[in-house]
Design an enzyme around this catalytic site. Structure first.
Site, PDB file in Angstrom:
ATOM      1  N   CYS A 135       5.818 -10.284  -2.863  1.00  0.00           N
ATOM      2  CA  CYS A 135       4.681  -9.831  -1.401  1.00  0.00           C
ATOM      3  C   CYS A 135       4.532  -8.141  -1.698  1.00  0.00           C
ATOM      4  O   CYS A 135       3.264  -7.819  -1.449  1.00  0.00           O
ATOM      5  CB  CYS A 135       5.835  -9.871   0.107  1.00  0.00           C
ATOM      6  SG  CYS A 135       5.673 -11.474   0.356  1.00  0.00           S
ATOM      7  N   THR A 136       5.194  -7.291  -1.653  1.00  0.00           N
ATOM      8  CA  THR A 136       4.985  -6.504  -2.225  1.00  0.00           C
ATOM      9  C   THR A 136       3.712  -6.091  -3.645  1.00  0.00           C
ATOM     10  O   THR A 136       2.443  -5.369  -3.956  1.00  0.00           O
ATOM     11  CB  THR A 136       6.117  -5.547  -3.451  1.00  0.00           C
ATOM     12  OG1 THR A 136       7.261  -5.629  -1.959  1.00  0.00           O
ATOM     13  CG2 THR A 136       5.707  -4.270  -3.625  1.00  0.00           C
TER      14      THR A 136
END
Length: 158
Positions: free
Chosen positions: A48-49
């Site tokens: 996600c990052t």
């Protein structure tokens, strides 16, 4: 019963809290901006990052394509505020804490590593008329959305 948002259909409207606790409504962008919606499972997780930092690094391109980018997860807006600050994200993050948008878009996962009610990684491009022009939902959350297809879809809309 959940509604699955398909290409060519009207995008389900939603109103969610941003990282400042303010309400943001999808239909407010109608007639003004194309919208890229990025559902992501959880803030501060590895993929996600990477996804959101890739988006951050390409904001000039999205701006040039007249697109508003919105990241949505089931995290609280407090968590998203810290995530946005930690990663210096330059676009809107919205909290779908009550899972209403994830359900409406048909991307809610009932078993995400044993957690119930986490959004799958999914991307949508909604045109200025509020119609979904692109939909991608990934069953393997370690994969990233196809950013090239998102960008090509946006380019066709302008």
């Amino acid at each position: 019963m959940s509604v699955t948002a398909e290409e060519g259909s009207k995008a389900p409207d939603f109103t969610l809290q941003n990282t400042e606790g303010e309400q943001v409504t999808l239909s407010d962008f109608r007639g003004d901006k194309n919208v890229v919606i990025l559902f992501f499972p959880l803030a501060f997780s590895g993929t996600c990052t990477k996804e959101l930092c890739t988006t951050r690094d390409n904001m000039k391109l999205y701006d040039s394509l007249d697109a508003k980018v919105i990241g949505i997860s089931i995290d609280s807006f407090f968590t998203l505020k810290e995530f946005k600050k930690a990663e210096n994200l330059n676009f809107t993050l919205l909290s779908d804490f009550n899972k209403e948008a994830s359900k409406a878009y048909g991307v809610l996962n009932d078993d995400y590593f044993g957690m119930k009610g986490v959004a799958n990684r999914a991307s949508f491009v909604v045109d200025k008329q509020g119609i979904i022009q692109h939909r991608e939902e990934l069953s393997d959350s370690s994969n990233l959305p196809d950013f090239k297809v998102i960008q090509k879809t946006l380019a066709k809309l302008n």
